[in-house]
Design a protein around this motif. Structure first.
Motif, PDB file in Angstrom:
ATOM      1  N   GLU A 237      -8.335  10.751   2.318  1.00  0.00           N
ATOM      2  CA  GLU A 237      -9.558  10.035   2.014  1.00  0.00           C
ATOM      3  C   GLU A 237      -9.757   9.047   3.330  1.00  0.00           C
ATOM      4  O   GLU A 237     -10.865   8.702   3.664  1.00  0.00           O
ATOM      5  CB  GLU A 237      -9.715   9.543   0.729  1.00  0.00           C
ATOM      6  N   LEU A 238      -8.664   8.255   3.475  1.00  0.00           N
ATOM      7  CA  LEU A 238      -8.666   7.189   4.687  1.00  0.00           C
ATOM      8  C   LEU A 238      -9.171   7.788   6.022  1.00  0.00           C
ATOM      9  O   LEU A 238     -10.003   7.192   6.624  1.00  0.00           O
ATOM     10  CB  LEU A 238      -7.649   6.402   4.803  1.00  0.00           C
ATOM     11  N   ALA A 239      -8.774   8.892   6.377  1.00  0.00           N
ATOM     12  CA  ALA A 239      -9.137   9.701   7.726  1.00  0.00           C
ATOM     13  C   ALA A 239     -10.531  10.081   7.612  1.00  0.00           C
ATOM     14  O   ALA A 239     -11.309   9.918   8.564  1.00  0.00           O
ATOM     15  CB  ALA A 239      -8.102  10.627   7.432  1.00  0.00           C
ATOM     16  N   LEU A 240     -10.775  10.741   6.431  1.00  0.00           N
ATOM     17  CA  LEU A 240     -12.190  11.371   6.153  1.00  0.00           C
ATOM     18  C   LEU A 240     -13.230  10.133   6.328  1.00  0.00           C
ATOM     19  O   LEU A 240     -14.480  10.273   7.008  1.00  0.00           O
ATOM     20  CB  LEU A 240     -12.400  12.036   4.984  1.00  0.00           C
ATOM     21  N   GLU A 241     -12.735   8.858   6.009  1.00  0.00           N
ATOM     22  CA  GLU A 241     -13.833   7.532   6.056  1.00  0.00           C
ATOM     23  C   GLU A 241     -14.200   7.513   7.709  1.00  0.00           C
ATOM     24  O   GLU A 241     -15.175   7.195   7.987  1.00  0.00           O
ATOM     25  CB  GLU A 241     -13.294   6.274   5.494  1.00  0.00           C
ATOM     26  N   LYS A 242     -13.088   7.644   8.600  1.00  0.00           N
ATOM     27  CA  LYS A 242     -13.280   7.486   9.897  1.00  0.00           C
ATOM     28  C   LYS A 242     -14.480   8.234  10.636  1.00  0.00           C
ATOM     29  O   LYS A 242     -15.220   8.179  11.211  1.00  0.00           O
ATOM     30  CB  LYS A 242     -11.795   7.502  10.462  1.00  0.00           C
ATOM     31  N   VAL A 243     -14.171   9.664   9.932  1.00  0.00           N
ATOM     32  CA  VAL A 243     -15.247  10.747  10.318  1.00  0.00           C
ATOM     33  C   VAL A 243     -16.551  10.406  10.023  1.00  0.00           C
ATOM     34  O   VAL A 243     -17.546  10.652  10.957  1.00  0.00           O
ATOM     35  CB  VAL A 243     -14.585  12.200   9.971  1.00  0.00           C
ATOM     36  N   ALA A 244     -16.589   9.929   8.988  1.00  0.00           N
ATOM     37  CA  ALA A 244     -18.015   9.616   8.434  1.00  0.00           C
ATOM     38  C   ALA A 244     -18.709   8.564   8.900  1.00  0.00           C
ATOM     39  O   ALA A 244     -19.922   8.589   9.070  1.00  0.00           O
ATOM     40  CB  ALA A 244     -17.977   9.348   6.917  1.00  0.00           C
ATOM     41  N   VAL A 245     -18.075   7.515   9.591  1.00  0.00           N
ATOM     42  CA  VAL A 245     -18.356   6.384  10.162  1.00  0.00           C
ATOM     43  C   VAL A 245     -19.431   6.664  11.495  1.00  0.00           C
ATOM     44  O   VAL A 245     -19.208   7.446  12.387  1.00  0.00           O
ATOM     45  CB  VAL A 245     -17.476   5.423  10.348  1.00  0.00           C
TER      46      VAL A 245
ATOM     47  N   HIS B 296       0.738  -1.204   0.071  1.00  0.00           N
ATOM     48  CA  HIS B 296       0.041   0.061  -0.007  1.00  0.00           C
ATOM     49  C   HIS B 296       0.861   1.098   0.096  1.00  0.00           C
ATOM     50  O   HIS B 296       1.660   1.379   1.056  1.00  0.00           O
ATOM     51  CB  HIS B 296      -0.783   0.309   1.243  1.00  0.00           C
ATOM     52  N   ALA B 297       0.789   1.954  -1.000  1.00  0.00           N
ATOM     53  CA  ALA B 297       1.367   3.416  -1.034  1.00  0.00           C
ATOM     54  C   ALA B 297       0.077   4.510  -0.435  1.00  0.00           C
ATOM     55  O   ALA B 297      -0.690   4.751  -1.312  1.00  0.00           O
ATOM     56  CB  ALA B 297       1.539   3.649  -2.427  1.00  0.00           C
ATOM     57  N   LEU B 298       0.598   5.072   0.648  1.00  0.00           N
ATOM     58  CA  LEU B 298      -0.261   5.953   1.361  1.00  0.00           C
ATOM     59  C   LEU B 298       0.249   7.301   1.008  1.00  0.00           C
ATOM     60  O   LEU B 298       1.310   7.822   1.366  1.00  0.00           O
ATOM     61  CB  LEU B 298      -0.189   5.516   2.641  1.00  0.00           C
ATOM     62  N   ARG B 299      -0.444   7.958   0.406  1.00  0.00           N
ATOM     63  CA  ARG B 299      -0.104   9.594  -0.148  1.00  0.00           C
ATOM     64  C   ARG B 299      -0.642  10.367   0.800  1.00  0.00           C
ATOM     65  O   ARG B 299      -1.886  10.624   1.206  1.00  0.00           O
ATOM     66  CB  ARG B 299      -0.437   9.947  -1.565  1.00  0.00           C
ATOM     67  N   CYS B 300       0.430  11.414   1.293  1.00  0.00           N
ATOM     68  CA  CYS B 300      -0.165  12.403   2.266  1.00  0.00           C
ATOM     69  C   CYS B 300      -0.003  13.609   1.394  1.00  0.00           C
ATOM     70  O   CYS B 300       0.924  13.883   0.481  1.00  0.00           O
ATOM     71  CB  CYS B 300       0.920  12.496   3.519  1.00  0.00           C
TER      72      CYS B 300
ATOM     73  N   GLN C 218       8.088  -0.493 -10.068  1.00  0.00           N
ATOM     74  CA  GLN C 218       8.302  -2.055 -10.446  1.00  0.00           C
ATOM     75  C   GLN C 218       7.311  -2.896  -9.528  1.00  0.00           C
ATOM     76  O   GLN C 218       6.877  -4.077  -9.845  1.00  0.00           O
ATOM     77  CB  GLN C 218       9.561  -2.490 -10.474  1.00  0.00           C
ATOM     78  N   ILE C 219       6.814  -2.511  -8.512  1.00  0.00           N
ATOM     79  CA  ILE C 219       5.748  -3.289  -7.555  1.00  0.00           C
ATOM     80  C   ILE C 219       4.489  -2.742  -7.606  1.00  0.00           C
ATOM     81  O   ILE C 219       4.116  -1.310  -8.048  1.00  0.00           O
ATOM     82  CB  ILE C 219       6.141  -2.979  -5.983  1.00  0.00           C
ATOM     83  N   ASN C 220       3.498  -3.681  -7.878  1.00  0.00           N
ATOM     84  CA  ASN C 220       2.114  -3.332  -7.941  1.00  0.00           C
ATOM     85  C   ASN C 220       1.538  -2.652  -6.662  1.00  0.00           C
ATOM     86  O   ASN C 220       1.040  -3.643  -5.565  1.00  0.00           O
ATOM     87  CB  ASN C 220       1.191  -4.555  -8.452  1.00  0.00           C
ATOM     88  N   TRP C 221       1.634  -1.567  -6.410  1.00  0.00           N
ATOM     89  CA  TRP C 221       1.157  -0.762  -5.447  1.00  0.00           C
ATOM     90  C   TRP C 221      -0.179  -0.429  -5.408  1.00  0.00           C
ATOM     91  O   TRP C 221      -0.593  -0.014  -6.432  1.00  0.00           O
ATOM     92  CB  TRP C 221       1.909   0.419  -4.988  1.00  0.00           C
ATOM     93  N   GLN C 222      -0.990  -0.577  -4.251  1.00  0.00           N
ATOM     94  CA  GLN C 222      -2.306  -0.094  -4.227  1.00  0.00           C
ATOM     95  C   GLN C 222      -2.189   1.614  -3.636  1.00  0.00           C
ATOM     96  O   GLN C 222      -1.755   1.741  -2.557  1.00  0.00           O
ATOM     97  CB  GLN C 222      -3.234  -0.941  -3.345  1.00  0.00           C
ATOM     98  N   HIS C 223      -2.605   2.385  -4.331  1.00  0.00           N
ATOM     99  CA  HIS C 223      -2.587   3.806  -4.054  1.00  0.00           C
ATOM    100  C   HIS C 223      -3.699   4.105  -3.021  1.00  0.00           C
ATOM    101  O   HIS C 223      -4.925   3.842  -3.639  1.00  0.00           O
ATOM    102  CB  HIS C 223      -2.291   4.627  -5.117  1.00  0.00           C
ATOM    103  N   HIS C 224      -3.481   4.871  -1.993  1.00  0.00           N
ATOM    104  CA  HIS C 224      -4.477   5.314  -1.234  1.00  0.00           C
ATOM    105  C   HIS C 224      -4.025   6.904  -0.826  1.00  0.00           C
ATOM    106  O   HIS C 224      -2.929   7.224  -0.650  1.00  0.00           O
ATOM    107  CB  HIS C 224      -4.808   4.689  -0.138  1.00  0.00           C
ATOM    108  N   GLU C 225      -5.249   7.921  -0.916  1.00  0.00           N
ATOM    109  CA  GLU C 225      -4.932   9.127  -0.051  1.00  0.00           C
ATOM    110  C   GLU C 225      -5.090   8.944   1.282  1.00  0.00           C
ATOM    111  O   GLU C 225      -6.188   8.564   1.676  1.00  0.00           O
ATOM    112  CB  GLU C 225      -5.796  10.067  -0.963  1.00  0.00           C
ATOM    113  N   LEU C 226      -4.272   9.431   2.130  1.00  0.00           N
ATOM    114  CA  LEU C 226      -4.272   9.314   3.514  1.00  0.00           C
ATOM    115  C   LEU C 226      -5.410  10.214   4.002  1.00  0.00           C
ATOM    116  O   LEU C 226      -6.308   9.816   5.018  1.00  0.00           O
ATOM    117  CB  LEU C 226      -3.124   9.623   4.046  1.00  0.00           C
TER     118      LEU C 226
END
Length: 187
Positions: free
Chosen positions: A179-187, A14-18, A169-177
Protein backbone atom coordinates in the motif's frame (compact mmCIF):
# COMPACT_ATOMS: atom_id res chain seq x y z
CA UNK A 1 7.67 4.26 -1.72
CA UNK A 2 5.67 7.10 -0.22
CA UNK A 3 7.03 7.78 3.22
CA UNK A 4 4.65 10.59 4.14
CA UNK A 5 2.55 8.02 5.99
CA UNK A 6 5.49 7.18 8.24
CA UNK A 7 6.58 9.34 11.15
CA UNK A 8 10.33 8.71 11.37
CA UNK A 9 10.80 10.65 14.58
CA UNK A 10 12.54 9.20 17.62
CA UNK A 11 10.71 6.45 19.44
CA UNK A 12 8.31 5.56 16.62
CA UNK A 13 7.82 1.87 15.84
CA UNK A 14 6.64 0.85 12.38
CA UNK A 15 5.91 -2.76 11.47
CA UNK A 16 6.04 -3.00 7.69
CA UNK A 17 4.38 -6.14 6.36
CA UNK A 18 5.34 -7.56 3.00
CA UNK A 19 3.02 -10.08 1.42
CA UNK A 20 5.60 -12.83 0.95
CA UNK A 21 8.65 -14.01 2.87
CA UNK A 22 10.67 -14.05 -0.35
CA UNK A 23 10.16 -10.29 -0.77
CA UNK A 24 11.54 -9.28 2.64
CA UNK A 25 15.14 -8.90 1.45
CA UNK A 26 14.10 -6.77 -1.52
CA UNK A 27 12.04 -4.51 0.73
CA UNK A 28 14.95 -4.12 3.16
CA UNK A 29 17.19 -3.10 0.26
CA UNK A 30 14.60 -0.62 -1.04
CA UNK A 31 14.08 0.94 2.37
CA UNK A 32 17.81 1.33 2.98
CA UNK A 33 18.29 2.84 -0.46
CA UNK A 34 15.47 5.31 0.14
CA UNK A 35 16.87 6.37 3.51
CA UNK A 36 20.33 6.81 2.00
CA UNK A 37 18.95 8.91 -0.87
CA UNK A 38 17.13 11.10 1.66
CA UNK A 39 20.37 11.50 3.69
CA UNK A 40 18.71 9.90 6.70
CA UNK A 41 21.24 8.19 8.98
CA UNK A 42 20.18 4.60 9.53
CA UNK A 43 21.53 1.43 11.06
CA UNK A 44 20.74 -2.05 9.80
CA UNK A 45 20.01 -4.89 12.21
CA UNK A 46 19.92 -7.96 10.05
CA UNK A 47 20.65 -11.41 11.37
CA UNK A 48 21.25 -13.30 8.11
CA UNK A 49 24.30 -12.40 6.09
CA UNK A 50 25.05 -9.40 8.24
CA UNK A 51 28.80 -9.90 8.68
CA UNK A 52 31.21 -10.53 5.82
CA UNK A 53 33.18 -13.73 6.35
CA UNK A 54 36.39 -12.49 4.71
CA UNK A 55 36.80 -9.56 7.15
CA UNK A 56 37.55 -9.51 10.85
CA UNK A 57 34.70 -8.56 13.15
CA UNK A 58 36.31 -5.16 13.78
CA UNK A 59 36.61 -4.51 10.03
CA UNK A 60 32.95 -5.52 9.60
CA UNK A 61 31.88 -3.06 12.27
CA UNK A 62 33.94 -0.14 10.95
CA UNK A 63 33.26 -0.65 7.23
CA UNK A 64 29.84 1.06 6.88
CA UNK A 65 30.83 3.89 9.22
CA UNK A 66 34.08 4.50 7.32
CA UNK A 67 32.04 5.09 4.15
CA UNK A 68 30.08 7.83 5.91
CA UNK A 69 32.93 9.28 7.98
CA UNK A 70 36.24 8.25 6.36
CA UNK A 71 38.38 10.76 8.25
CA UNK A 72 37.10 9.86 11.71
CA UNK A 73 38.50 6.36 12.33
CA UNK A 74 39.89 7.16 15.80
CA UNK A 75 36.60 8.74 16.88
CA UNK A 76 34.73 5.72 15.52
CA UNK A 77 36.94 3.31 17.46
CA UNK A 78 36.41 5.30 20.65
CA UNK A 79 32.64 5.22 20.12
CA UNK A 80 32.85 1.51 19.29
CA UNK A 81 34.44 0.78 22.68
CA UNK A 82 31.86 2.95 24.45
CA UNK A 83 29.00 1.09 22.79
CA UNK A 84 30.48 -2.30 23.64
CA UNK A 85 30.89 -1.18 27.26
CA UNK A 86 27.22 -0.15 27.35
CA UNK A 87 26.32 -3.62 26.06
CA UNK A 88 28.25 -5.27 28.90
CA UNK A 89 31.62 -5.80 27.20
CA UNK A 90 33.51 -3.23 29.31
CA UNK A 91 36.74 -5.16 29.76
CA UNK A 92 39.08 -4.77 26.78
CA UNK A 93 40.03 -8.43 27.28
CA UNK A 94 36.38 -9.25 26.64
CA UNK A 95 36.80 -7.76 23.16
CA UNK A 96 39.63 -10.07 22.08
CA UNK A 97 37.19 -11.62 19.63
CA UNK A 98 37.03 -8.46 17.50
CA UNK A 99 40.00 -9.74 15.48
CA UNK A 100 38.27 -13.03 14.76
CA UNK A 101 36.20 -13.83 11.69
CA UNK A 102 32.42 -13.76 12.20
CA UNK A 103 32.10 -17.55 11.85
CA UNK A 104 34.38 -17.91 14.92
CA UNK A 105 32.04 -15.91 17.17
CA UNK A 106 29.27 -16.99 19.47
CA UNK A 107 25.75 -15.91 18.59
CA UNK A 108 25.89 -13.27 21.36
CA UNK A 109 29.16 -11.85 20.03
CA UNK A 110 27.71 -11.74 16.50
CA UNK A 111 24.62 -9.87 17.69
CA UNK A 112 26.72 -7.46 19.74
CA UNK A 113 28.88 -6.71 16.68
CA UNK A 114 25.78 -6.11 14.52
CA UNK A 115 24.25 -3.80 17.15
CA UNK A 116 27.44 -1.77 17.51
CA UNK A 117 27.84 -1.52 13.74
CA UNK A 118 24.24 -0.27 13.42
CA UNK A 119 24.63 2.32 16.20
CA UNK A 120 28.17 3.49 15.43
CA UNK A 121 27.13 6.42 13.23
CA UNK A 122 24.36 7.53 15.61
CA UNK A 123 21.44 6.70 13.32
CA UNK A 124 18.00 8.22 13.61
CA UNK A 125 16.36 5.13 12.08
CA UNK A 126 16.98 1.43 12.69
CA UNK A 127 15.93 -0.93 9.92
CA UNK A 128 15.59 -4.60 10.69
CA UNK A 129 13.80 -7.75 9.76
CA UNK A 130 11.59 -9.78 12.01
CA UNK A 131 14.10 -12.63 12.61
CA UNK A 132 16.33 -10.12 14.41
CA UNK A 133 13.95 -10.24 17.39
CA UNK A 134 14.02 -14.01 17.77
CA UNK A 135 16.25 -14.74 20.75
CA UNK A 136 17.96 -18.09 20.79
CA UNK A 137 19.11 -18.17 24.40
CA UNK A 138 19.17 -16.25 27.69
CA UNK A 139 22.45 -14.46 26.90
CA UNK A 140 21.03 -13.09 23.63
CA UNK A 141 17.90 -11.91 25.42
CA UNK A 142 20.04 -10.11 28.01
CA UNK A 143 22.08 -8.47 25.24
CA UNK A 144 18.91 -7.27 23.45
CA UNK A 145 17.59 -5.83 26.72
CA UNK A 146 20.83 -3.88 27.21
CA UNK A 147 20.71 -2.70 23.59
CA UNK A 148 17.15 -1.46 24.04
CA UNK A 149 18.37 1.55 26.02
CA UNK A 150 20.82 2.46 23.25
CA UNK A 151 18.16 2.09 20.55
CA UNK A 152 15.40 4.15 22.18
CA UNK A 153 16.32 7.44 20.46
CA UNK A 154 15.78 5.79 17.09
CA UNK A 155 12.73 5.22 14.95
CA UNK A 156 12.24 1.51 14.17
CA UNK A 157 11.27 0.08 10.79
CA UNK A 158 10.72 -3.68 10.98
CA UNK A 159 9.99 -5.60 7.80
CA UNK A 160 8.11 -8.84 8.32
CA UNK A 161 6.06 -11.37 6.39
CA UNK A 162 4.46 -13.31 9.22
CA UNK A 163 2.91 -12.28 12.53
CA UNK A 164 5.11 -10.49 15.06
CA UNK A 165 4.45 -12.37 18.32
CA UNK A 166 7.78 -11.33 19.86
CA UNK A 167 6.99 -7.66 19.24
CA UNK A 168 3.48 -7.62 20.67
CA UNK A 169 4.50 -5.73 23.83
CA UNK A 170 5.45 -2.65 21.79
CA UNK A 171 2.84 -0.33 20.32
CA UNK A 172 3.64 -0.84 16.64
CA UNK A 173 2.07 1.12 13.83
CA UNK A 174 1.29 -1.47 11.18
CA UNK A 175 1.60 -0.74 7.47
CA UNK A 176 1.30 -2.85 4.34
CA UNK A 177 4.37 -2.24 2.20
CA UNK A 178 2.42 -2.78 -1.01
CA UNK A 179 0.00 0.00 0.00
CA UNK A 180 2.84 2.39 0.77
CA UNK A 181 4.40 1.55 -2.56
CA UNK A 182 1.09 2.05 -4.40
CA UNK A 183 0.74 5.50 -2.83
CA UNK A 184 3.90 6.52 -4.65
CA UNK A 185 2.49 5.40 -7.99
CA UNK A 186 -0.74 7.32 -7.36
CA UNK A 187 1.06 10.62 -6.66
Amino acid sequence: MNWTALDLSAGQHHALRCSEESQREQWLDSICLHLQQQSIRYGLLHQQGALLGNLSTLQNILLPASWQQPQAEQALEARLHTLFAQLGFADHNALHWLNKRPNQLTSVQQRAAIIVRALLTEPTVLVCDEPWFVEQNRAELQLLQQADVLCRPCCWLVVYADALPALAQINWQHHELTELALEKVAV
